[in-house]
Scaffold this motif. Sequence first.
Motif, PDB file in Angstrom:
ATOM      1  N   THR A 654     -35.688  -4.694   3.049  1.00  0.00           N
ATOM      2  CA  THR A 654     -36.136  -4.469   1.677  1.00  0.00           C
ATOM      3  C   THR A 654     -37.284  -5.413   1.363  1.00  0.00           C
ATOM      4  O   THR A 654     -37.226  -6.609   1.659  1.00  0.00           O
ATOM      5  N   ALA A 655     -38.328  -4.893   0.764  1.00  0.00           N
ATOM      6  CA  ALA A 655     -39.487  -5.715   0.429  1.00  0.00           C
ATOM      7  C   ALA A 655     -39.129  -6.734  -0.646  1.00  0.00           C
ATOM      8  O   ALA A 655     -38.193  -6.543  -1.440  1.00  0.00           O
ATOM      9  N   VAL A 656     -39.871  -7.819  -0.684  1.00  0.00           N
ATOM     10  CA  VAL A 656     -39.637  -8.889  -1.650  1.00  0.00           C
ATOM     11  C   VAL A 656     -39.841  -8.357  -3.073  1.00  0.00           C
ATOM     12  O   VAL A 656     -40.767  -7.570  -3.333  1.00  0.00           O
ATOM     13  N   ASP A 657     -38.969  -8.790  -3.982  1.00  0.00           N
ATOM     14  CA  ASP A 657     -39.040  -8.443  -5.399  1.00  0.00           C
ATOM     15  C   ASP A 657     -38.759  -6.968  -5.678  1.00  0.00           C
ATOM     16  O   ASP A 657     -39.032  -6.481  -6.775  1.00  0.00           O
ATOM     17  N   VAL A 658     -38.218  -6.252  -4.700  1.00  0.00           N
ATOM     18  CA  VAL A 658     -37.804  -4.864  -4.935  1.00  0.00           C
ATOM     19  C   VAL A 658     -36.329  -4.860  -5.311  1.00  0.00           C
ATOM     20  O   VAL A 658     -35.494  -5.389  -4.573  1.00  0.00           O
ATOM     21  N   LYS A 659     -36.001  -4.307  -6.473  1.00  0.00           N
ATOM     22  CA  LYS A 659     -34.623  -4.322  -6.953  1.00  0.00           C
ATOM     23  C   LYS A 659     -33.976  -2.946  -6.964  1.00  0.00           C
ATOM     24  O   LYS A 659     -32.756  -2.838  -7.101  1.00  0.00           O
ATOM     25  N   ASN A 660     -34.771  -1.896  -6.837  1.00  0.00           N
ATOM     26  CA  ASN A 660     -34.225  -0.549  -6.981  1.00  0.00           C
ATOM     27  C   ASN A 660     -33.799   0.087  -5.664  1.00  0.00           C
ATOM     28  O   ASN A 660     -33.213   1.162  -5.669  1.00  0.00           O
ATOM     29  N   TYR A 661     -34.101  -0.575  -4.562  1.00  0.00           N
ATOM     30  CA  TYR A 661     -33.761  -0.026  -3.251  1.00  0.00           C
ATOM     31  C   TYR A 661     -33.168  -1.122  -2.377  1.00  0.00           C
ATOM     32  O   TYR A 661     -33.534  -2.293  -2.488  1.00  0.00           O
ATOM     33  N   VAL A 662     -32.253  -0.703  -1.519  1.00  0.00           N
ATOM     34  CA  VAL A 662     -31.748  -1.573  -0.457  1.00  0.00           C
ATOM     35  C   VAL A 662     -31.986  -0.816   0.843  1.00  0.00           C
ATOM     36  O   VAL A 662     -31.363   0.215   1.115  1.00  0.00           O
ATOM     37  N   VAL A 663     -32.949  -1.315   1.611  1.00  0.00           N
ATOM     38  CA  VAL A 663     -33.353  -0.635   2.842  1.00  0.00           C
ATOM     39  C   VAL A 663     -33.090  -1.578   4.011  1.00  0.00           C
ATOM     40  O   VAL A 663     -33.581  -2.707   4.032  1.00  0.00           O
ATOM     41  N   GLY A 664     -32.340  -1.113   4.966  1.00  0.00           N
ATOM     42  CA  GLY A 664     -32.045  -1.925   6.144  1.00  0.00           C
ATOM     43  C   GLY A 664     -31.699  -1.035   7.317  1.00  0.00           C
ATOM     44  O   GLY A 664     -31.400   0.158   7.161  1.00  0.00           O
ATOM     45  N   GLY A 665     -31.723  -1.592   8.495  1.00  0.00           N
ATOM     46  CA  GLY A 665     -31.381  -0.830   9.688  1.00  0.00           C
ATOM     47  C   GLY A 665     -32.550  -0.723  10.633  1.00  0.00           C
ATOM     48  O   GLY A 665     -33.621  -1.298  10.428  1.00  0.00           O
ATOM     49  N   SER A 666     -32.346   0.029  11.691  1.00  0.00           N
ATOM     50  CA  SER A 666     -33.391   0.188  12.699  1.00  0.00           C
ATOM     51  C   SER A 666     -33.348   1.604  13.254  1.00  0.00           C
ATOM     52  O   SER A 666     -32.332   2.306  13.144  1.00  0.00           O
ATOM     53  N   VAL A 667     -34.442   2.033  13.839  1.00  0.00           N
ATOM     54  CA  VAL A 667     -34.538   3.369  14.414  1.00  0.00           C
ATOM     55  C   VAL A 667     -35.482   3.307  15.614  1.00  0.00           C
ATOM     56  O   VAL A 667     -36.447   2.529  15.628  1.00  0.00           O
ATOM     57  N   GLU A 668     -35.186   4.102  16.641  1.00  0.00           N
ATOM     58  CA  GLU A 668     -36.036   4.136  17.835  1.00  0.00           C
ATOM     59  C   GLU A 668     -37.245   5.015  17.575  1.00  0.00           C
ATOM     60  O   GLU A 668     -37.140   6.085  16.965  1.00  0.00           O
ATOM     61  N   VAL A 669     -38.402   4.558  18.033  1.00  0.00           N
ATOM     62  CA  VAL A 669     -39.658   5.302  17.874  1.00  0.00           C
ATOM     63  C   VAL A 669     -40.275   5.498  19.254  1.00  0.00           C
ATOM     64  O   VAL A 669     -40.553   4.530  19.963  1.00  0.00           O
TER      65      VAL A 669
END
Length: 878
Positions: A654-669
């Motif tokens: 999650t980007a700094v100062d972002v309160k509306n989203y919780v983004v985490g994890g990983s994915v293969e590219v």
Amino acid sequence: MTACTNKARGAVVAALAGALALGAAPAVALAEGAGIELQAVTNLSSAELTSATNAQNSSAAEGATFVPGKGQYLVPTALDGEGIDDSYSVWYVVPSEALTDTIEADHYDGLGVGGNYYRVAGTNEDGSTKYEKVISSYSGGDLNAYQASLYFNNLLCDGGGKPVYATEGTYAVYLTKGSERTPDYEFNLKAAATTLEGAYAYVGDPSNKEIVFNNLNLTTNDIKFADKDGNKLDVVKWKWYKADGTNFAGNTGAVTYAGTYFCDIETRDGKTARVEFVVQPLDLTAADVAYPDGELGPANRTALLNGLLVNGQTINTGIASLLKVTDADSPDYDAKGTHEVTIGVDADAIDSLIEDNSNRKGLEDSIKGSATVEYAVLDDEVASAGTLRYGDYTLSGNPAQLTIDLFSGQAFDSDKLQLVGTDGKTYSGDDQLEVTVDGDATVKGDYDVTVRVKPYKGTYKKWYGGSKLLKLHVTGADLVANQRLYFYLDGKLAGNDATVTYDGGNWLEKLEVVVKDADGNEIDPSNYEVKVTDESGKEVESATDAGDYKVQVNGKTFEFDSDTDADFDLTVAPLSVDNIELVGDITANNTPYLTWTGEELTPDFKFYDKVDGELVEVEVPAEAYDVTYMMSYPSHKEDAELKDAGIYVATFETAVDVKNYVVGGSVEVNVTDKGVFLDVPTDEWYSQAVYDAATNGYMNGDGAGYTFSPMRELTRAEAACVLFNTAGGDALYGNLPGYNEYTGTYETGFSDVTGNEFYAKAIAWAEQTGVINGYADGTFGVSRKVTNEEFACMLANYAKAKGEDVTVEDADATLAAYPDADGVSDWTRESVAWAVEAGVMGNGSAISPAGSILRMRAATMVVNYQPEKADSSLIPIA
């Protein structure tokens, strides 16, 4: 209690939390809903709790955490999915430190000492508090449902008559029936926060946040504290500070002069806060400064100053000593008639006090401004002993009393006031009366109304006037919130709290407040106001961003019972990403791939949230997250650029100062330089055509779809499929002639076409449209390879079926430019020339008419002829 309930849920509260009113231990709560057949659970030792509430009708689960003292605790409503009838008993296990058997030794209203606990049960005849014992000689035993309801609502008293507060800790509930009992189902009490955000100081009423200098020491008896919602705080510890941070007056407080102060407070439940407040200077210019009319005027300056009314209250004598009459000439204070004097600050008096006592420093900034005071010395005070009338009604009482019921649609109207003076004259209207109300009489409350007869000179040059006090009672209905107040969120009854997920919209637009009267009729919203505050206590108009919001309903023409909850707690939770997928340029074997370009890539991703156990795609803006790449193949490289062909791992935060989203994890590219299909390079002459043919649905990949086999020869069955797909395929053509609805197969008339083969419908279409014909022996030749010139004929037939002109003026001249033109068969010559002239084939150095057409060349020819996907039926069926 919960504000919006149906009757079934209300019964739960009445049975448990409301047991105090019944005076007996209640039955355990029943399963919710009308007409539900309740069945007993036979084996309690292994029974599982499958449904519960938090004693306030909101669903809860085993292991839930509640706030102490709020009447919240786990109440089972179903075991193994079956209802709980009144044959069960409910018990609660409390931590050993929650209730102790050491009670203060002093007696309170005749109560004994020891491990006994009581509830307040009324008042004795002598006015003392009446108690009822509910727990005798407690030494760690479990509490029944009735006792627990008292404990969790802070309604227990110890043997000294002092309240027992529910404490933090782990608790458990279980059910018994006969000799059987269920396992313990644990839950927790824990304070929601240890600090009090938004707490403030006040004097008198919590609504009076403005503290004004009055020349008196303000102590803890005067300055009180409230939380951000206006609820009085039970403060047990104070520590006072001046603006410069120095502590003063111990912990008792002694605020005097105007300025900024701080107080560190601690409440009984252990919450703390540093509260900043300001004592405002007394500003005479803004204050209501007056002297009452009367037959006896002030004898001199001192009498005038000591008799002043400031904001309706008689002035403090200490403040009076700091004022002076600033008029140049000393007036005749008690002369009959009207007077006007100017009152200001006596700076010399203040300086003298400061010189005598340095602790008075600050007094010079505590009072300022000036005020013009008008008063009258009368010959006859006709008002105070007169009679007040309101419309057609004479008001009685001393002082006179008037009640206005806002709930019934009444409103106070000063124009209706009349004063019948002791001189027998009736005074009314703005010309004769001056009416002053000490507040906003449009809301429920008690107000002092001063009705003043404007001074005037009457007969014999006598002065008449005076004032009369009216006690105005503005009333409304008293409503019980949990019976009259309803909150609907997104069209559904929502209780007193809800947690929703950020979706970019304003959740307040989905919240509906409904208030009903005793007859069930909705009350017009003009009778109440809805106030929404965020977690900092700031009033807001929307609830979009993630955070905690409180929706307060305040009646204008009514009040809610103080024992019920008229608030709605709305929590907007951040959108939490549960799964991330790469949006690939191509997909092979269910694996998405990015196509190598030689430049750094910025791929798109799909984000999913889990809703009711299902993954639902959600939009997440790129600025809500940071993504970093690590190359794992063909070499390991941390913090890599997504550029070279290989396998990467994308890690999200999650980007700094972002309160509306919780983004985490990983994915293969995966980045591939193999092009659209893994066996189609990006830089071949046919690459774009293959991509377009696949995108338009003309041709598919082989096997799992991740290879194209560009060099494989095309069969006649496959050619029929390609042209059928080019014409729109199944999307535009339903069942064709020859379809057997019972077997689901096609009868084409060709001996080598089995009706259930994947190509049967395409061959039926090709034969019926004349695009591809069979052979004289009754076969279609499904496995025969197609030559380049034959495929040109098929495309020419396709164009003719669409109604296009495929004739060529001079086929030989058209083909003469190609070295292998002589190899074109006579029967295909016109069609091949058309294909060349139309740019469908022959864009290289040779035609290769007799060579088998390869899949890559077939893709190129159909895309050259028809670049765009068909969106309507192009060829009619005969």
